[in-house]
Design a protein around this motif. Structure first.
Motif, PDB file in Angstrom:
ATOM      1  N   THR A  98      49.672  99.078  31.188  1.00  0.00           N
ATOM      2  CA  THR A  98      48.821  98.205  31.994  1.00  0.00           C
ATOM      3  C   THR A  98      48.073  97.276  31.048  1.00  0.00           C
ATOM      4  OG1 THR A  98      47.064  98.096  33.660  1.00  0.00           O
ATOM      5  CG2 THR A  98      46.901  99.875  32.044  1.00  0.00           C
ATOM      6  N   GLU A  99      47.857  96.053  31.500  1.00  0.00           N
ATOM      7  CA  GLU A  99      47.187  95.066  30.656  1.00  0.00           C
ATOM      8  C   GLU A  99      46.421  94.067  31.517  1.00  0.00           C
ATOM      9  OE1 GLU A  99      49.975  92.060  28.882  1.00  0.00           O
ATOM     10  OE2 GLU A  99      51.485  93.463  29.678  1.00  0.00           O
ATOM     11  N   LEU A 100      45.492  93.375  30.899  1.00  0.00           N
ATOM     12  CA  LEU A 100      44.750  92.323  31.575  1.00  0.00           C
ATOM     13  C   LEU A 100      44.022  91.475  30.560  1.00  0.00           C
ATOM     14  CD1 LEU A 100      41.256  93.220  32.801  1.00  0.00           C
ATOM     15  CD2 LEU A 100      42.622  95.019  31.803  1.00  0.00           C
ATOM     16  N   VAL A 101      43.553  90.346  31.048  1.00  0.00           N
ATOM     17  CA  VAL A 101      42.663  89.501  30.261  1.00  0.00           C
ATOM     18  C   VAL A 101      41.257  89.719  30.797  1.00  0.00           C
ATOM     19  CG1 VAL A 101      42.036  87.151  29.605  1.00  0.00           C
ATOM     20  CG2 VAL A 101      44.451  87.805  29.785  1.00  0.00           C
ATOM     21  N   GLN A 163      34.426  86.334  23.543  1.00  0.00           N
ATOM     22  CA  GLN A 163      35.586  85.544  23.962  1.00  0.00           C
ATOM     23  C   GLN A 163      36.475  86.408  24.847  1.00  0.00           C
ATOM     24  OE1 GLN A 163      37.633  84.622  20.322  1.00  0.00           O
ATOM     25  NE2 GLN A 163      37.733  86.752  19.662  1.00  0.00           N
ATOM     26  N   PRO A 164      37.366  85.787  25.629  1.00  0.00           N
ATOM     27  CA  PRO A 164      38.287  86.578  26.459  1.00  0.00           C
ATOM     28  C   PRO A 164      39.151  87.474  25.587  1.00  0.00           C
ATOM     29  CG  PRO A 164      38.260  84.301  27.183  1.00  0.00           C
ATOM     30  CD  PRO A 164      37.486  84.345  25.892  1.00  0.00           C
ATOM     31  N   LEU A 185      45.277  91.740  22.017  1.00  0.00           N
ATOM     32  CA  LEU A 185      46.228  90.720  21.576  1.00  0.00           C
ATOM     33  C   LEU A 185      45.585  89.338  21.605  1.00  0.00           C
ATOM     34  CD1 LEU A 185      49.268  91.930  23.744  1.00  0.00           C
ATOM     35  CD2 LEU A 185      48.579  92.743  21.481  1.00  0.00           C
ATOM     36  N   ASP A 186      46.092  88.473  20.741  1.00  0.00           N
ATOM     37  CA  ASP A 186      45.639  87.087  20.830  1.00  0.00           C
ATOM     38  C   ASP A 186      46.542  86.316  21.788  1.00  0.00           C
ATOM     39  OD1 ASP A 186      48.011  86.452  19.526  1.00  0.00           O
ATOM     40  OD2 ASP A 186      47.031  85.973  17.613  1.00  0.00           O
ATOM     41  N   ALA A 187      46.348  85.002  21.894  1.00  0.00           N
ATOM     42  CA  ALA A 187      47.097  84.194  22.855  1.00  0.00           C
ATOM     43  C   ALA A 187      48.590  84.194  22.580  1.00  0.00           C
ATOM     44  CB  ALA A 187      46.562  82.771  22.861  1.00  0.00           C
ATOM     45  N   ASP A 188      48.986  84.465  21.352  1.00  0.00           N
ATOM     46  CA  ASP A 188      50.399  84.481  20.996  1.00  0.00           C
ATOM     47  C   ASP A 188      51.000  85.879  21.037  1.00  0.00           C
ATOM     48  OD1 ASP A 188      50.420  81.709  20.506  1.00  0.00           O
ATOM     49  OD2 ASP A 188      49.553  82.055  18.514  1.00  0.00           O
TER      50      ASP A 188
END
Length: 868
Positions: A98-101, A163-164, A185-188
């Protein structure tokens, strides 16, 4: 065909990507495993609203909303969780992720707390709803200090939480346990930080999955938003999908049918601000659904109320409430389905299910719904305390007004989630009591303001009136009672608080619905100061309340007494028997250890073994009961007996069946106070027994004739005292919890009162009622006064089952009125004198009055024949 024959099963609907349905029956045991699907949140499809969507349950409702396509926890406080209702983790040994921002919002970096996931959440009962409200699980996420954590395991590395953050949790089975890996994780997609832990027990990883925002703000909640969530995903073979488990945006509906008028209230979630919505009541016309009425959503109570005159009551009609919403990618329709039952006008029997006092200990109360439906009731009545201040686990929020409204809805939705299957296909009445308006007790004083500026508890409520704002009280009443027949006299009381007392005639049972609390005087305001009243109890042990029987105090008030008099005369639309529904009974069936001056000790009293008699108690003088004021109580009891009405009530947390007495024991009618569904306050009845006490034949020692603490006469026929059940949880099963079933036999003119423990299967154990029940009554038992003499017997040649009214010509007052069975009747009276006899047929409007009838102990054998 009767409703109970026509509707054998509850409709189970499905979910498609475009249309949500929530008409499914809920099961307490895990549902069959559905095909595994991945979950992706879709908040971006919804406009801004104060609700997270149909796939979620938020604790609390008012703490979660959609803003700009993202989910926001708009409060800073402990243990705010948003549960996924349709996706759970199975007990299968398999992987999931499971994941989210997530974004931690300022200024919360200075407060101890965290955001993240709650996995494997389980509640007290094996039901996803129990887990959604009370579920505890393994919390995983990131703290405000920037440290990752999995339960008690915390990372050494810290991240910048300004930050998000893209959080991802992966779970892999390892022999008998699991390995969990939490990363940021970062955006990449590059891993910025990671925490792993092994040996997580498999039992910790099945159940609900939720999002969590939990911040300790020095013991007080902050109105500042704490977190923002987006792009929540869940996947893996361990995931199971139950699309039927959505709740909302149409949560439930209640209706009544009275004199051919249908009134239905649909309870919705907070979607009223979405522009262009459409809510309609639909019925099936052959194979197609047809809208018959559209309504606006109440912007405060979020309900839609429908009224249809000239309803075809002779047949069962499937209905659905349709809500169409313009979402950001097209319009979507949502439905709630049920049945408007065929009115049982021609049935020999009408069966009523009776409920009250619904604390959240047993939520979601599936055993109640399952067992009640096996009785196949024709109607249901919920007689107050549909929830308590603590329902849902967070207490109450009383301001600002919008938050207080959502706080009420959070508790009200829980009520509907538990019991909607009981009233999905039958009519129901619902009336609020004290806890429904956030009071321990209410003495309404005709709507005055309770001075909360002096304190919220006893100091406010003891002075009478309502603590919450007028528009909030009206909103609660509207949501609970808006589907009742129109009020007898809709004139508001003080400050514009509305009334709802009314007449409901269904299936030949004519019911008066009363408001016990609204007009009642506060004892602190009318008793001498020396009584020292606190919470309705006299603190001065030298003060004798029995010496103040005729004090000038209101109970029902003149308006409701006038209503009862007019209602007693109304036998139209085939009314055959009478009953009164109210919050509490007109006596005080309760004892406490002798010398007790308040009832705070009730929850801590020892629960005895079954069969044990508790010594040392004495009757209480709790003025929250309707044993006080005594003069008002006597007026009410006399009004009820004049039409042979059975009294049905809740509130007492102690089930009882008694016969009222006014001048003598047993000279009035019977009353059934039903058991609590969930009992916060396990009252008891262990009266001291004199040497000459005679219990009722074959019944327990605590039955028979007694004076309650106010000196009111009552004959106790049955009481469901709490006792050790050796079932768990004890706070549910040891406290006399359950429900009532009352069967009105219109053919025989009798009534059967049943009182059932909530856990008993009535089909598997038909003898499983509480001791003393069933209680069997004849209609005539509801005016138990002994006849002094008789009038001449009459035979009505032109009408079957006419209404007969006996009037004392000297006083001009009605002695009694009832619909007889058949054509012949021998009127009885209670004193010598001259009487009039009015005989009528309400169906065709014909009547005839015989005057100058003289009472005689030995009336003539000749039968007086008359034609209307």
């Amino acid at each position: 065909m009767r409703r109970r024959d026509a509707v054998k099963a509850l409709a189970i609907t499905t979910v498609t990507p475009k249309v949500f349905f929530n008409g499914a029956a809920q099961a307490a045991t895990p549902l069959p495993k559905a095909k595994t699907e991945n979950f992706n949140s879709q908040w971006q499809l919804w406009p801004d609203m104060q609700w997270a969507g149909p796939e979620y349950w938020g604790n609390r409702l008012q703490d979660w909303e959609i803003q700009s396509g993202k989910l926001v926890c708009n409060v800073s406080g402990k243990n705010r969780a948003l549960h996924n209702l349709c996706f759970q983790l199975s007990q299968e040994k398999a992987a999931f992720s499971t994941e989210l921002v997530a974004e931690m919002l300022s200024p919360h970096t200075k407060n101890e707390g965290y955001i993240g996931f709650r996995i494997g959440a389980k509640g007290p009962f094996k039901d996803y709803r129990s887990a959604a409200v009370f579920g505890k699980g393994l919390d995983v996420g990131i703290s405000n200090q920037g440290k990752l954590f999995i339960g008690a395991t915390e990372s050494e590395q810290s991240l910048d939480t300004r930050q998000p953050l893209h959080l991802k949790l992966e779970a892999q089975p390892r022999r008998s346990a699991y390995q969990l890996s939490l990363s940021v994780l970062d955006a990449d997609g590059k891993v910025l930080a990671e925490l792993k832990t092994d040996n997580i027990p498999a039992d910790d990883l099945y159940g609900n999955i939720a999002l969590v925002s939990s911040f300790d703000v020095q013991g007080e909640e902050s109105e500042a938003a704490s977190a923002r969530f987006d792009q929540w995903k869940i996947s893996g073979a361990k995931l199971v999908h139950h699309p039927e488990q959505t709740y909302g945006p149409i949560c439930f509906a209640q209706y009544t049918l009275h004199k051919n008028t249908l009134k239905l209230t649909a309870q919705l979630t907070p979607v009223e601000a979405i522009e262009g919505y459409k809510v309609a009541l639909q019925v099936k016309d052959k194979a197609e659904w047809k809208s018959i009425q559209e309504r606006e959503i109440d912007p405060m109570g979020r309900s839609a109320q429908f009224r249809i005159d000239n309803w075809p009551y002779q047949e069962a009609v499937p209905y659905r409430v349709m809500l169409e919403l313009p979402l950001l990618q097209g319009r979507q329709a949502f439905y709630y389905e049920g049945t408007i039952a065929k009115e049982p006008t021609d049935a020999e029997e009408v069966k009523m299910a009776v409920f009250s006092c619904n604390a959240d200990h047993g939520f979601p109360d599936q055993e109640v719904a399952t067992n009640v439906l096996k009785h196949q009731p024709d109607l249901a009545v919920f007689l107050g305390d549909q929830y308590y201040e603590g329902s849902g686990g967070f207490g109450i929020q009383t301001s600002p007004l919008e938050k207080a409204t959502l706080d009420f809805l959070h508790k009200w939705y829980m009520f509907g989630w538990s019991y909607r299957e009981i009233f999905r296909h039958i009519p129901s009445a619902c009336i609020p009591d004290d806890h429904d308006v956030y009071h321990g007790n209410v003495w309404g004083e005709s709507g005055k303001h309770a001075p909360t500026e002096e304190g919220w508890g006893y100091v406010a409520q003891d002075q009478g009136g309502y603590k919450m704002p007028v528009n909030w009280v009206n909103m609660v009443q509207r949501t609970q009672t808006g589907h009742l027949p129109d009020p007898y006299d809709p004139t508001p009381v003080k400050r514009g608080i509305n009334v709802y007392y009314t007449h409901w005639n269904y299936g030949g049972i004519s019911m008066a619905i009363l408001e016990d609390r609204k007009f009642k005087s506060a004892p602190k305001n009318v008793l001498p100061e020396e009584a020292q009243v606190t919470n309705g109890f006299i603190q001065n042990t030298e003060f004798d309340i029995k010496q103040h029987r005729d004090i000038d105090a209101e109970l029902l008030g003149d308006r409701q007494l006038k209503f009862l008099n007019d209602w007693a005369s109304d036998w139209e639309q085939g009314a055959e028997m009478k009953a009164v529904l109210s919050q509490t009974n007109f006596c005080t069936v309760a004892t406490l250890p002798k010398g007790s001056i308040i009832d705070k000790i009730v929850p801590s009293l020892t629960i005895p073994e079954k069969g044990e008699y508790v010594e040392g108690d004495a009757p209480t003088t709790d003025m929250d009961s309707n044993g006080w004021p005594q003069q008002g109580r006597d007026k009410a009891v006399k009004a009820l007996r004049k039409c042979f009405a059975l009294h049905i009530a809740g509130d007492q947390h102690l089930a009882s069946t008694v016969q009222y007495g006014v001048d003598e024991f047993g000279d009035a009618g019977f009353a059934f106070a039903g058991p609590a569904l969930n009992n916060l306050w396990p009252r008891r009845w262990w009266p001291p027994l004199s040497s000459d006490h005679q219990p009722l034949k074959g019944k327990a020692a605590y039955t028979g004739n007694f004076l309650d603490g106010f000196g009111n006469r009552m004959t106790v026929h049955a009481v469901a005292n709490p006792h050790q059940s050796y079932r768990q949880p004890a706070r549910i099963y040891d406290r006399g919890t359950g429900y009532g079933i009352i069967t009105f036999n219109k053919q025989a003119r009798n009534m059967s009162i049943e009182c059932w423990p909530r856990y008993i299967d009535p089909q598997a154990n038909p003898q499983g009622q509480y001791e003393g029940w069933p209680v069997q009554l004849k209609q005539s038992d509801n005016y138990g006064r002994k006849p002094y003499a008789y009038l001449q017997e009459i035979e009505v040649e032109s009408a079957t089952d006419p209404v007969v009214e006996v009037i004392n010509e000297a006083s001009g007052e009605r002695e009694y009125i009832l619909r007889i069975k058949g054509r012949r009747f021998r009127p009885h009276v209670f004193a010598e004198g001259s009487y009039s006899l009015k005989v009528s047929s309400p169906e065709d409007g014909k009547s005839k009055t015989l005057s100058g009838l003289v009472a005689s102990a030995t009336p003539a054998d000749e039968v007086k024949k008359l034609s209307l």
